[in-house]
Enzyme design. Structure first.
Site, PDB file in Angstrom:
ATOM      1  N   TYR A  94       0.849  -1.205   0.000  1.00  0.00           N
ATOM      2  CA  TYR A  94       0.000   0.000   0.000  1.00  0.00           C
ATOM      3  C   TYR A  94       0.880   1.249   0.000  1.00  0.00           C
ATOM      4  O   TYR A  94       2.057   1.206   0.387  1.00  0.00           O
ATOM      5  CB  TYR A  94      -0.939   0.030   1.208  1.00  0.00           C
ATOM      6  CG  TYR A  94      -0.258   0.183   2.553  1.00  0.00           C
ATOM      7  CD1 TYR A  94       0.037   1.449   3.057  1.00  0.00           C
ATOM      8  CD2 TYR A  94       0.089  -0.920   3.324  1.00  0.00           C
ATOM      9  CE1 TYR A  94       0.665   1.597   4.292  1.00  0.00           C
ATOM     10  CE2 TYR A  94       0.705  -0.785   4.545  1.00  0.00           C
ATOM     11  CZ  TYR A  94       0.994   0.486   5.029  1.00  0.00           C
ATOM     12  OH  TYR A  94       1.618   0.630   6.249  1.00  0.00           O
ATOM     13  N   CYS A  95       0.289   2.354  -0.448  1.00  0.00           N
ATOM     14  CA  CYS A  95       0.906   3.678  -0.305  1.00  0.00           C
ATOM     15  C   CYS A  95      -0.064   4.525   0.502  1.00  0.00           C
ATOM     16  O   CYS A  95      -0.831   3.990   1.302  1.00  0.00           O
ATOM     17  CB  CYS A  95       1.241   4.280  -1.663  1.00  0.00           C
ATOM     18  SG  CYS A  95      -0.182   4.492  -2.777  1.00  0.00           S
ATOM     19  N   PHE A  96      -0.065   5.833   0.311  1.00  0.00           N
ATOM     20  CA  PHE A  96      -0.903   6.664   1.178  1.00  0.00           C
ATOM     21  C   PHE A  96      -2.389   6.459   0.898  1.00  0.00           C
ATOM     22  O   PHE A  96      -3.182   6.225   1.799  1.00  0.00           O
ATOM     23  CB  PHE A  96      -0.545   8.148   1.041  1.00  0.00           C
ATOM     24  CG  PHE A  96      -1.330   9.026   1.983  1.00  0.00           C
ATOM     25  CD1 PHE A  96      -1.133   8.937   3.356  1.00  0.00           C
ATOM     26  CD2 PHE A  96      -2.287   9.911   1.512  1.00  0.00           C
ATOM     27  CE1 PHE A  96      -1.872   9.720   4.237  1.00  0.00           C
ATOM     28  CE2 PHE A  96      -3.021  10.699   2.385  1.00  0.00           C
ATOM     29  CZ  PHE A  96      -2.811  10.596   3.747  1.00  0.00           C
ATOM     30  N   SER A 102       1.303   2.825  -5.446  1.00  0.00           N
ATOM     31  CA  SER A 102       0.966   1.402  -5.407  1.00  0.00           C
ATOM     32  C   SER A 102       0.884   0.823  -6.813  1.00  0.00           C
ATOM     33  O   SER A 102       1.373  -0.285  -7.083  1.00  0.00           O
ATOM     34  CB  SER A 102      -0.371   1.190  -4.694  1.00  0.00           C
ATOM     35  OG  SER A 102      -0.271   1.503  -3.323  1.00  0.00           O
ATOM     36  N   TYR A 123      -2.997   3.565   3.161  1.00  0.00           N
ATOM     37  CA  TYR A 123      -2.796   3.919   4.571  1.00  0.00           C
ATOM     38  C   TYR A 123      -3.954   4.750   5.104  1.00  0.00           C
ATOM     39  O   TYR A 123      -4.420   4.538   6.227  1.00  0.00           O
ATOM     40  CB  TYR A 123      -1.485   4.711   4.717  1.00  0.00           C
ATOM     41  CG  TYR A 123      -1.311   5.315   6.086  1.00  0.00           C
ATOM     42  CD1 TYR A 123      -0.779   4.571   7.134  1.00  0.00           C
ATOM     43  CD2 TYR A 123      -1.686   6.639   6.348  1.00  0.00           C
ATOM     44  CE1 TYR A 123      -0.634   5.116   8.402  1.00  0.00           C
ATOM     45  CE2 TYR A 123      -1.549   7.193   7.608  1.00  0.00           C
ATOM     46  CZ  TYR A 123      -1.020   6.431   8.631  1.00  0.00           C
ATOM     47  OH  TYR A 123      -0.885   6.974   9.883  1.00  0.00           O
TER      48      TYR A 123
END
Length: 370
Positions: A94-96, A102, A123
């Protein structure tokens, strides 16, 4: 390929391995327990791409990103992602927000022959879930606090219960002026996330009543979530009692013997003992103003003598003198005032065994009535 994850609760309930693609500075501000940070970009690279995005738009920013992360650098990061994916085939990345970063990592992994799913919403979605978890627990669950004078063993009692939320444990701090541990406290967001995951797992097991230690708003450098702290001003209270002699011995054990051992375990024998002594002196200095000049000077001298003897011979007996003085002259009057102010909320008082059994019976009653 496994589908991207939308069942966010299960990620935490099952301790699913997660790979965080955010930059190190983002990860340091807040993350989830056990997650591995394998960023797409360093902090400096992310800053350059962000500036480009603001000035020239998304296409230019993406082009700059590919230019910055290329060749050997790209291969090194791809190797790290591939190693994680192979070691944790059940995991996710995952990213933000589960967006561009991603997708880029997924694309590069796919080119390397690895199909690896992401967390939908990233996130931000997981963090929102955990914030809502704590808020919903405050609104829906029953809470009871354990209070008592310093050294009565509140933490010892709590650790014998299945329905405890250990704020001090999650904050890695004992909650008092001398409560700092040998290892660092978590970031505020990490503290909130770990606490929320604890709530989530316990509620999944059917626990709907929680026991907390009666804390202040701040546990070391960690702030208790506001909605929970506000509730703690009204929750019923169980008061733990013990003899003065037992309390002195417990403080000697926890704040001197065990804390010194923590420092030695982390820093080695010589440095550990030295750093422990420095920490104790600093803890006393932190309450200088509240103690007043004469009392601070007297207790500091007793502490210094005790530390010198401990470092010289290993004998800790001299520590009892400053512990007794600090309890009688500082902590006990303060807690006696607090007990009086909270007396209307105290529903039971007793020693460690009595309080433990009362709280277990209380939890059973709550389960039967639910």
């Amino acid at each position: 390929m496994r589908p991207d994850c939308t069942e966010l609760k299960q990620l935490f309930l099952d301790d699913v391995p997660l790979m965080d693609m955010r930059a190190p500075i983002e990860f340091a501000k807040g993350a989830f327990p056990g997650v591995v940070n394998l960023p797409l970009m360093t902090d400096q690279e992310r800053q350059k791409v962000g500036t480009c995005y603001k000035q020239q738009g998304q296409a230019a920013a993406i082009a700059l990103g590919h230019q910055l992360v290329n060749g050997v650098l790209k291969q090194q990061r791809l190797d790290a992602w591939a190693a994680f994916a192979q070691a944790h085939p059940e995991g996710y990345l995952y990213c933000f927000r589960g967006g561009l970063r991603s997708q880029i990592v997924q694309g590069w992994l796919k080119e390397a022959g690895i199909q690896y799913p992401k967390v939908v919403g990233g996130y931000k979605a997981m963090r929102t879930l955990l914030l809502e978890t704590t808020q919903q627990a405050v609104e829906q669950c029953d809470f009871v606090l354990v209070g008592g004078l310093t050294g009565t063993g509140k933490t010892d009692v709590l650790h014998q219960l299945d329905n405890v939320l250990d704020l001090e444990g999650h904050a890695n701090h004992r909650g008092s002026s001398f409560g700092k541990r040998a290892t660092a406290q978590p970031a505020q967001i990490d503290f909130e996330n770990t606490l929320a995951i604890d709530v989530l797992k316990k509620r999944d097991r059917g626990i709907e009543q929680f026991v907390l230690e009666d804390e202040g708003r701040i546990v070391g450098s960690c702030s208790v979530p506001l909605e929970l702290y506000q509730g703690m001003q009204q929750y019923p209270l169980v008061w733990l009692e013990d003899s003065f002699a037992n309390r002195v011995e417990r403080i000697l054990r926890d704040y001197v013997i065990n804390l010194c051992a923590e420092f030695v375990a982390v820093n080695g024998e010589e440095d550990g003992r030295r750093l422990f002594a420095e920490r104790m002196r600093q803890s006393m200095a932190n309450i200088h103003k509240r103690l007043g000049g004469e009392r601070f000077q007297r207790l500091s001298e007793l502490l210094g003598q005790a530390l010198d003897e401990q470092l010289r011979s290993g004998d800790v007996s001299l520590h009892r003198s400053w512990i007794e003085g600090l309890l009688k002259e500082y902590y006990d009057p303060m807690y006696a005032y607090q007990r009086e102010a909270k007396s209307s909320r105290i529903e039971f008082a007793g020693d460690g065994v009595e309080v433990r059994e009362y709280l277990k019976a209380r939890a059973k009653r709550q389960q039967r009535s639910a």
